[in-house]
Motif scaffolding. Structure first.
Motif, short mmCIF file in Angstrom:
data_model
loop_
_atom_site.label_atom_id
_atom_site.label_comp_id
_atom_site.label_asym_id
_atom_site.label_seq_id
_atom_site.Cartn_x
_atom_site.Cartn_y
_atom_site.Cartn_z
N THR A 98 -35.62 -18.11 -47.31
CA THR A 98 -34.95 -19.12 -48.15
C THR A 98 -34.45 -18.39 -49.47
OG1 THR A 98 -34.92 -21.14 -48.71
CG2 THR A 98 -36.84 -20.07 -48.80
N THR A 99 -33.38 -18.97 -49.94
CA THR A 99 -33.09 -18.62 -51.25
C THR A 99 -33.79 -19.70 -52.39
OG1 THR A 99 -31.15 -19.82 -51.09
CG2 THR A 99 -31.09 -17.24 -50.86
N SER A 100 -34.09 -20.81 -51.62
CA SER A 100 -34.67 -22.06 -52.36
C SER A 100 -35.99 -21.76 -52.83
CB SER A 100 -34.86 -23.40 -51.60
OG SER A 100 -35.68 -24.20 -52.00
N THR A 101 -36.51 -21.98 -54.24
CA THR A 101 -37.84 -21.86 -54.57
C THR A 101 -38.50 -22.85 -54.61
OG1 THR A 101 -36.95 -22.11 -56.83
CG2 THR A 101 -36.66 -19.98 -56.11
N ARG A 102 -38.09 -24.02 -54.15
CA ARG A 102 -38.94 -25.28 -53.96
C ARG A 102 -39.23 -25.56 -52.51
NH1 ARG A 102 -35.85 -29.21 -58.42
NH2 ARG A 102 -38.18 -29.74 -58.77
N ASN A 103 -40.54 -26.41 -52.49
CA ASN A 103 -40.83 -26.88 -51.17
C ASN A 103 -40.66 -25.87 -50.16
OD1 ASN A 103 -40.92 -29.38 -52.16
ND2 ASN A 103 -38.69 -29.76 -52.15
N SER A 104 -41.27 -24.70 -50.25
CA SER A 104 -41.33 -23.60 -49.34
C SER A 104 -42.19 -23.86 -48.01
CB SER A 104 -41.87 -22.37 -49.92
OG SER A 104 -42.93 -22.59 -50.52
N GLN A 105 -42.95 -25.07 -48.12
CA GLN A 105 -43.54 -25.49 -46.72
C GLN A 105 -42.83 -26.41 -45.79
OE1 GLN A 105 -43.76 -26.93 -49.93
NE2 GLN A 105 -44.16 -28.90 -49.45
N ILE A 106 -41.41 -26.59 -46.16
CA ILE A 106 -40.42 -27.16 -45.56
C ILE A 106 -39.61 -26.35 -44.84
CG2 ILE A 106 -38.89 -29.08 -45.33
CD1 ILE A 106 -40.11 -30.27 -47.98
N ALA A 107 -39.65 -26.57 -43.24
CA ALA A 107 -38.84 -25.68 -42.49
C ALA A 107 -37.41 -25.93 -42.79
CB ALA A 107 -39.23 -26.15 -41.01
N SER A 108 -37.07 -27.09 -42.99
CA SER A 108 -35.47 -27.41 -43.05
C SER A 108 -34.95 -26.41 -44.52
CB SER A 108 -35.25 -28.74 -43.24
OG SER A 108 -35.90 -29.19 -44.31
N ARG A 109 -35.86 -26.16 -45.34
CA ARG A 109 -35.43 -25.27 -46.60
C ARG A 109 -35.03 -23.86 -46.37
NH1 ARG A 109 -34.39 -27.67 -51.51
NH2 ARG A 109 -35.68 -29.46 -51.87
N TYR A 110 -35.36 -23.37 -45.14
CA TYR A 110 -35.19 -22.05 -44.71
C TYR A 110 -33.84 -21.91 -44.08
CZ TYR A 110 -39.99 -20.89 -46.26
OH TYR A 110 -40.97 -20.87 -46.76
N ASP A 111 -33.01 -20.72 -44.54
CA ASP A 111 -31.70 -20.30 -43.90
C ASP A 111 -31.61 -19.62 -43.01
OD1 ASP A 111 -31.59 -19.93 -47.62
OD2 ASP A 111 -30.54 -21.81 -46.43
N TYR A 112 -32.55 -18.65 -42.68
CA TYR A 112 -32.78 -17.54 -41.66
C TYR A 112 -33.88 -17.47 -40.94
CZ TYR A 112 -28.60 -16.20 -44.51
OH TYR A 112 -27.39 -16.06 -45.13
N TRP A 113 -33.92 -17.54 -39.77
CA TRP A 113 -35.20 -17.41 -38.64
C TRP A 113 -35.21 -16.19 -38.08
CZ3 TRP A 113 -38.92 -21.01 -39.25
CH2 TRP A 113 -38.63 -22.10 -40.01
N GLY A 114 -36.41 -15.47 -37.69
CA GLY A 114 -36.66 -14.56 -36.67
C GLY A 114 -36.58 -15.25 -35.47
N GLN A 115 -36.83 -14.45 -34.50
CA GLN A 115 -37.06 -14.92 -32.92
C GLN A 115 -38.22 -15.08 -32.58
OE1 GLN A 115 -37.57 -11.88 -34.12
NE2 GLN A 115 -39.00 -10.94 -32.42
N GLY A 116 -39.32 -15.17 -33.32
CA GLY A 116 -40.76 -15.55 -32.89
C GLY A 116 -41.45 -14.52 -32.18
N THR A 117 -42.88 -14.41 -32.43
CA THR A 117 -43.49 -13.63 -31.47
C THR A 117 -44.69 -14.38 -31.42
OG1 THR A 117 -44.76 -11.42 -31.79
CG2 THR A 117 -44.65 -12.83 -33.89
N GLN A 118 -44.97 -14.26 -29.99
CA GLN A 118 -46.30 -15.06 -29.24
C GLN A 118 -47.56 -14.52 -29.71
OE1 GLN A 118 -45.96 -17.73 -27.22
NE2 GLN A 118 -48.10 -17.89 -27.65
N VAL A 119 -48.48 -15.52 -30.31
CA VAL A 119 -49.99 -15.25 -30.55
C VAL A 119 -50.58 -16.12 -29.56
CG1 VAL A 119 -51.49 -15.31 -32.09
CG2 VAL A 119 -49.37 -14.55 -32.89
N THR A 120 -51.33 -15.52 -28.75
CA THR A 120 -52.22 -16.15 -27.96
C THR A 120 -53.90 -15.90 -28.26
OG1 THR A 120 -50.56 -16.13 -26.31
CG2 THR A 120 -52.87 -16.71 -25.39
N VAL A 121 -54.71 -16.64 -28.45
CA VAL A 121 -56.10 -16.55 -28.85
C VAL A 121 -56.74 -17.16 -27.60
CG1 VAL A 121 -58.02 -16.75 -30.47
CG2 VAL A 121 -55.64 -16.71 -31.24
N SER A 122 -57.72 -16.27 -26.99
CA SER A 122 -58.43 -17.06 -25.93
C SER A 122 -59.97 -17.05 -26.36
CB SER A 122 -58.56 -15.67 -24.79
OG SER A 122 -59.27 -14.78 -25.32
N SER A 123 -60.62 -18.21 -25.60
CA SER A 123 -61.80 -18.69 -26.08
C SER A 123 -62.82 -17.81 -25.47
CB SER A 123 -62.01 -20.28 -26.00
OG SER A 123 -61.89 -20.37 -24.39
#
Length: 123
Positions: A98-123
């Motif tokens: 995001t180019t926004s410097t405020r409220n960086s914990q809010i997803a809607s503030r972000y302009d660009y997103w990656g495709q995601g990567t799966q993390v799986t933690v087994s017990s």
């Protein structure tokens, strides 16, 4: 601008993983970079964010003291070192910019997103 996240996988509880996100199309130093995650049936959750020069860093409460964000603007890369993983950390992890410097914990503030990567933690 394109974001490419990598580094996810399967790990046992207590283990560690390091996620990376490469920014292309524009210099990463132009952006605040963030990591979010989404588990099945749950809303997207803020994980961490880092300012353009690394001077300001934020973490979600559930990962404080276990996850560490960093960036290398020369390599257009932001990383998330995850330690002491537990099954509740299982999710798809997304990097975002995001180019926004405020409220960086809010997803809607972000302009660009990656495709995601799966993390799986087994017990």
């Amino acid at each position: 601008v394109q974001l490419q996240a990598s580094g996810g996988g399967l790990v046992q509880a207590g283990g560690s993983l390091r996620l990376s996100c490469v920014v292309s199309g524009r210099r990463s130093s132009s952006y605040v970079m963030g990591w979010f995650r989404q588990a099945p049936g749950k809303e997207r959750e803020f994980v961490s964010a880092i300012s353009w020069n690394g001077g300001q860093i934020y973490y979600g409460d559930s990962v404080k003291g276990r996850f560490y964000i960093s960036r290398d603007n020369a390599k257009n890369t932001v990383s998330l070192q995850m330690t002491r993983l537990n099954p509740e950390d299982t999710a798809v992890y997304y990097c975002a910019a995001t180019t926004s410097t405020r409220n960086s914990q809010i997803a809607s503030r972000y302009d660009y997103w990656g495709q995601g990567t799966q993390v799986t933690v087994s017990s």
